[in-house]
Motif scaffolding. Structure first.
Motif, mmCIF file in Angstrom:
data_model
loop_
_atom_site.group_PDB
_atom_site.id
_atom_site.type_symbol
_atom_site.label_atom_id
_atom_site.label_comp_id
_atom_site.label_asym_id
_atom_site.label_seq_id
_atom_site.Cartn_x
_atom_site.Cartn_y
_atom_site.Cartn_z
ATOM 1 N N ARG A 257 0.821 -1.216 0.000
ATOM 2 C CA ARG A 257 0.000 0.000 0.000
ATOM 3 C C ARG A 257 0.857 1.269 0.000
ATOM 4 N NH1 ARG A 257 -2.622 -1.517 4.064
ATOM 5 N NH2 ARG A 257 -1.490 -0.367 5.662
ATOM 6 N N GLU A 258 1.917 1.265 0.817
ATOM 7 C CA GLU A 258 2.702 2.488 0.988
ATOM 8 C C GLU A 258 3.801 2.680 -0.054
ATOM 9 O OE1 GLU A 258 2.139 5.021 3.194
ATOM 10 O OE2 GLU A 258 0.308 3.897 3.635
ATOM 11 N N TYR A 259 4.313 1.600 -0.600
ATOM 12 C CA TYR A 259 5.433 1.724 -1.522
ATOM 13 C C TYR A 259 5.063 1.353 -2.954
ATOM 14 C CZ TYR A 259 7.895 2.303 2.831
ATOM 15 O OH TYR A 259 8.290 2.758 4.058
ATOM 16 N N CYS A 260 4.530 0.165 -3.161
ATOM 17 C CA CYS A 260 4.197 -0.264 -4.527
ATOM 18 C C CYS A 260 3.121 0.631 -5.134
ATOM 19 C CB CYS A 260 3.727 -1.716 -4.540
ATOM 20 S SG CYS A 260 4.970 -2.890 -3.967
ATOM 21 N N ALA A 261 2.148 1.022 -4.339
ATOM 22 C CA ALA A 261 1.052 1.848 -4.854
ATOM 23 C C ALA A 261 1.515 3.263 -5.197
ATOM 24 C CB ALA A 261 -0.088 1.895 -3.845
ATOM 25 N N GLN A 262 2.687 3.652 -4.705
ATOM 26 C CA GLN A 262 3.201 4.990 -4.974
ATOM 27 C C GLN A 262 3.974 5.072 -6.295
ATOM 28 O OE1 GLN A 262 2.209 7.442 -3.005
ATOM 29 N NE2 GLN A 262 1.180 5.905 -1.753
ATOM 30 N N ILE A 263 4.250 3.927 -6.906
ATOM 31 C CA ILE A 263 4.980 3.909 -8.179
ATOM 32 C C ILE A 263 4.052 4.434 -9.269
ATOM 33 C CG2 ILE A 263 6.124 2.430 -9.889
ATOM 34 C CD1 ILE A 263 6.845 0.549 -7.539
ATOM 35 N N THR B 160 5.580 -2.464 -15.228
ATOM 36 C CA THR B 160 6.504 -3.564 -14.949
ATOM 37 C C THR B 160 7.121 -3.390 -13.564
ATOM 38 O OG1 THR B 160 7.000 -3.731 -17.302
ATOM 39 C CG2 THR B 160 8.530 -4.802 -15.790
ATOM 40 N N LEU B 161 7.497 -2.185 -13.229
ATOM 41 C CA LEU B 161 8.076 -1.905 -11.922
ATOM 42 C C LEU B 161 7.048 -2.158 -10.811
ATOM 43 C CD1 LEU B 161 10.607 -1.004 -10.445
ATOM 44 C CD2 LEU B 161 9.861 1.358 -10.750
ATOM 45 N N ILE B 162 5.804 -1.809 -11.063
ATOM 46 C CA ILE B 162 4.739 -2.052 -10.081
ATOM 47 C C ILE B 162 4.585 -3.550 -9.841
ATOM 48 C CG2 ILE B 162 2.249 -1.859 -9.648
ATOM 49 C CD1 ILE B 162 2.345 0.793 -11.251
ATOM 50 N N GLU B 163 4.553 -4.328 -10.917
ATOM 51 C CA GLU B 163 4.425 -5.784 -10.792
ATOM 52 C C GLU B 163 5.614 -6.379 -10.046
ATOM 53 O OE1 GLU B 163 3.786 -7.541 -14.642
ATOM 54 O OE2 GLU B 163 2.137 -6.155 -15.075
ATOM 55 N N GLU B 164 6.808 -5.883 -10.338
ATOM 56 C CA GLU B 164 7.998 -6.386 -9.646
ATOM 57 C C GLU B 164 7.967 -6.043 -8.161
ATOM 58 O OE1 GLU B 164 11.631 -5.298 -11.623
ATOM 59 O OE2 GLU B 164 10.942 -6.117 -13.532
ATOM 60 N N CYS B 165 7.456 -4.876 -7.845
ATOM 61 C CA CYS B 165 7.334 -4.472 -6.446
ATOM 62 C C CYS B 165 6.396 -5.427 -5.707
ATOM 63 C CB CYS B 165 6.827 -3.034 -6.356
ATOM 64 S SG CYS B 165 6.690 -2.417 -4.657
ATOM 65 N N TYR B 166 5.226 -5.693 -6.300
ATOM 66 C CA TYR B 166 4.274 -6.618 -5.678
ATOM 67 C C TYR B 166 4.898 -8.002 -5.507
ATOM 68 C CZ TYR B 166 0.402 -3.315 -6.228
ATOM 69 O OH TYR B 166 -0.422 -2.230 -6.129
ATOM 70 N N ALA B 167 5.595 -8.480 -6.539
ATOM 71 C CA ALA B 167 6.218 -9.803 -6.486
ATOM 72 C C ALA B 167 7.298 -9.846 -5.400
ATOM 73 C CB ALA B 167 6.803 -10.162 -7.847
ATOM 74 N N LEU B 168 8.091 -8.784 -5.284
ATOM 75 C CA LEU B 168 9.147 -8.730 -4.275
ATOM 76 C C LEU B 168 8.554 -8.759 -2.868
ATOM 77 C CD1 LEU B 168 12.147 -8.445 -3.584
ATOM 78 C CD2 LEU B 168 11.839 -5.974 -3.699
ATOM 79 N N VAL B 169 7.510 -7.998 -2.651
ATOM 80 C CA VAL B 169 6.871 -7.975 -1.330
ATOM 81 C C VAL B 169 6.353 -9.368 -0.980
ATOM 82 C CG1 VAL B 169 4.891 -7.093 -0.025
ATOM 83 C CG2 VAL B 169 6.321 -5.518 -1.334
ATOM 84 N N GLN B 170 5.700 -10.036 -1.927
ATOM 85 C CA GLN B 170 5.184 -11.387 -1.670
ATOM 86 C C GLN B 170 6.321 -12.368 -1.397
ATOM 87 O OE1 GLN B 170 2.025 -12.187 -1.071
ATOM 88 N NE2 GLN B 170 1.752 -9.989 -1.260
ATOM 89 N N GLU B 171 7.406 -12.235 -2.135
ATOM 90 C CA GLU B 171 8.553 -13.119 -1.954
ATOM 91 C C GLU B 171 9.207 -12.917 -0.591
ATOM 92 O OE1 GLU B 171 12.930 -13.616 -3.938
ATOM 93 O OE2 GLU B 171 11.260 -13.216 -5.304
ATOM 94 N N LEU B 172 9.204 -11.683 -0.110
ATOM 95 C CA LEU B 172 9.849 -11.370 1.165
ATOM 96 C C LEU B 172 8.959 -11.600 2.381
ATOM 97 C CD1 LEU B 172 11.798 -8.116 0.279
ATOM 98 C CD2 LEU B 172 12.724 -10.402 0.656
ATOM 99 N N GLN B 173 7.698 -11.935 2.164
ATOM 100 C CA GLN B 173 6.765 -12.067 3.283
ATOM 101 C C GLN B 173 7.245 -13.032 4.373
ATOM 102 O OE1 GLN B 173 2.665 -12.231 2.185
ATOM 103 N NE2 GLN B 173 2.050 -13.008 4.170
#
Length: 133
Positions: free
Chosen positions: A44-50, A56-69
């Protein structure tokens, strides 16, 4: 009749107490809950601000957050104290992410207080602070 009512009331009360004790969430369950909450916050705070023109950067941000959960959940648990009262637990987390002391750059710290009862978590206090240099 009063004796039967008292006996039934006692049994219901004992059953309720036993149910609360059995369903008192574990630290691992709290870690999973906290990891999900932190991932949702980061999304919400970082990926949504892109900016939208960078899909592509937005999708990578979401994927990174899920991977780091899972790592986020582990980080939360390492910085959490649990007070176990058998029927419920209180979790206190002082989360400090990074501190680049010599550069003067630090991310905020967060203080969370969460009540765990009957298999559920209720975060009732969140405070943001500044990391000490």
């Amino acid at each position: 009749m009063l004796r039967v009512f008292s006996l039934l009331s006692g049994l219901v009360l004992a059953g309720g107490v036993a149910a609360l004790a059995i369903t008192n969430p574990t630290p691992e369950a709290y870690g999973a809950y906290a990891g999900e909450q932190l991932a949702a916050y980061a999304t919400r705070e970082y990926c949504a601000q892109i900016p939208a023109f960078l899909p592509t950067l937005i999708e990578e941000c979401y994927a990174l957050v899920q991977e780091l959960q899972p790592e986020l959940a582990e980080l939360f648990l390492r910085q959490t104290r649990r007070q176990n009262f058998i029927l419920f637990s209180l979790y206190t987390t002082d989360l400090s992410l990074l501190n680049f002391g010599p550069l003067g750059i630090s991310l905020p710290t967060y203080h969370f207080e969460t009540l765990a009862v009957a298999g559920q978590f209720y975060t009732y206090e969140i405070r943001e602070g500044k990391a000490a240099p």
